[in-house]
Design an enzyme around this catalytic site. Structure first.
Site, PDB file in Angstrom:
ATOM      1  N   LYS A   1      -6.785  -5.141  -2.346  1.00  0.00           N
ATOM      2  CA  LYS A   1      -5.696  -5.088  -1.350  1.00  0.00           C
ATOM      3  C   LYS A   1      -6.250  -4.791   0.034  1.00  0.00           C
ATOM      4  CE  LYS A   1      -2.362  -3.936  -4.881  1.00  0.00           C
ATOM      5  NZ  LYS A   1      -1.610  -2.939  -5.622  1.00  0.00           N
TER       6      LYS A   1
ATOM      7  N   GLN B   1      -0.359   3.088  -5.580  1.00  0.00           N
ATOM      8  CA  GLN B   1      -0.957   2.308  -6.671  1.00  0.00           C
ATOM      9  C   GLN B   1      -0.520   2.884  -8.019  1.00  0.00           C
ATOM     10  OE1 GLN B   1      -2.775  -0.561  -6.361  1.00  0.00           O
ATOM     11  NE2 GLN B   1      -2.647  -0.662  -8.582  1.00  0.00           N
TER      12      GLN B   1
ATOM     13  N   ASP C   1       6.160  -2.820  -1.566  1.00  0.00           N
ATOM     14  CA  ASP C   1       6.092  -3.218  -2.982  1.00  0.00           C
ATOM     15  C   ASP C   1       7.494  -3.568  -3.506  1.00  0.00           C
ATOM     16  OD1 ASP C   1       3.697  -3.535  -4.254  1.00  0.00           O
ATOM     17  OD2 ASP C   1       3.444  -1.426  -4.805  1.00  0.00           O
TER      18      ASP C   1
END
Ligand code: NAD
Length: 298
Positions: free
Chosen positions: A65, A109, A132
């Site tokens: 990422k 994460q 997200d």
């Protein structure tokens, strides 16, 4: 001879491969241009990535990422916490990132260690920075058809379907897998585009009786060889989201690729299909967040 058809449901001999790497490269080129424009107007898009513990798979995802951000000019900040870190410490960091106008996206994460409750962490992220798309606000927005940040994996699948010019309206779509991260948002996003959607999961009886009806079959179960050719309608579009590591080290999806490609009209490979799109759509969401911030500026 290979006969290719652009319409789902027609006779084919060998499926056209939807090349996720190539589509991702195209989207990233668009990202670069949008980042340049933002920078010209004085905004440097920035993503904060929080990780707890040292799970090797998570470390790889985070590294990818960060690398992808750098590739398109997005600034990124990484916060790595010890595996014993408390929820309070994590929440404190999230609150300070929420208040920081230089940060446009915040990502935690997953998975988190078991002593940290997931929902309070996800719901602490400012919905306007929730790139997200896992905050309740964004989930609700998705249900009501006004998604702010669509979850990255299903967002990437939609982009692949769009790229391959697959019509969605009125199509029978079967989604195998009903997780909050992939299956459920995927189904909602396809419904939003007027597809007729059926969701299957681990408790579905006789999976094949559903999958065989699909013009478009999206599989996200995490089970190698779950989808065999006899479960797929001739000419169907098959999107394989699954990522499974076999005991011999090979990476495969949930679909018997070699068998199904002889029956489908389009199919995504693993690796190189949906995978490259997921990180790419995170970049798209982060840039969109920075653009929203630019519009809010006095
Ligand atoms: P998950 O374990 O949270 O959910 C799996 C879903 O599949 C559940 O709804 C379960 O009921 C269903 N399922 C399991 N076995 C089944 C079976 N035999 N028949 C029908 N349904 C079954 O997983 P997830 O996070 O949604 O991920 C699913 C897969 O997609 C995994 O392989 C994961 O690695 C992969 N994934 C890939 C990407 C990507 O970028 N390509 C992103 C996220 C997840």
């Amino acid at each position: 001879m290979t006969i290719l058809r652009a319409q789902p449901g027609l006779l084919t001999r060998s499926a056209q491969i939807i090349d996720g790497k190539a589509v991702a490269a195209e989207v990233r080129a668009e990202c670069r241009i949008r980042v340049q424009k933002l920078k010209q107007s004085g905004i440097a898009p920035a993503l904060a990535v929080l990780m707890v513990g040292n799970d090797p798979a998570s470390a790889i995802y985070v590294r990818n990422k960060i690398k992808a951000c750098a590739e398109v000019g997005i600034h990124s900040e990484q916060f790595v916490f010890d595996k014993d870190t408390s929820s309070d410490v994590l929440l404190e960091r999230i609150h300070s990132l929420n208040a920081n106008p230089m940060i446009h996206g915040i990502l935690v994460q997953l998975p988190l260690p078991s002593h940290i409750a997931l929902k309070p962490i996800l719901h602490a992220i400012d919905p306007q920075k929730d790139v997200d798309g896992f905050h309740l606000y964004n989930v609700g927005a998705l249900v009501s058809g006004s998604a702010v940040f669509p979850p990255c994996t299903p967002f990437g699948v939609l982009r692949l379907l769009e790229h391959a010019k697959i019509p969605l309206e009125g199509q029978n779509v079967v989604v195998v897998g009903a997780s909050n991260i992939v299956g459920k948002p995927m189904a909602l996003m396809l419904m939003q585009r007027d597809a007729t959607v059926c969701i299957c999961h681990a408790k579905t009886r006789d999976l094949a009786q559903f999958t065989i009806l699909a013009d478009i079959l999206v599989v996200a179960a995490g089970r190698p060889s779950l989808i065999l050719p006899q479960m797929v309608k001739t000419g169907a579009v098959v999107i394989d989201v699954g990522i499974n590591r076999l005991p011999n080290g090979r990476l495969v999806g949930d679909v018997d690729f070699e068998g199904v490609r002889k029956k489908a009209s389009f199919v995504t490979p693993v690796p190189g299909g949906v995978g490259p799109m997921t990180v790419t759509m995170l970049l798209v969401n982060t840039i969109a967040s920075a653009e929203h911030a630019a519009h809010r500026m006095p």
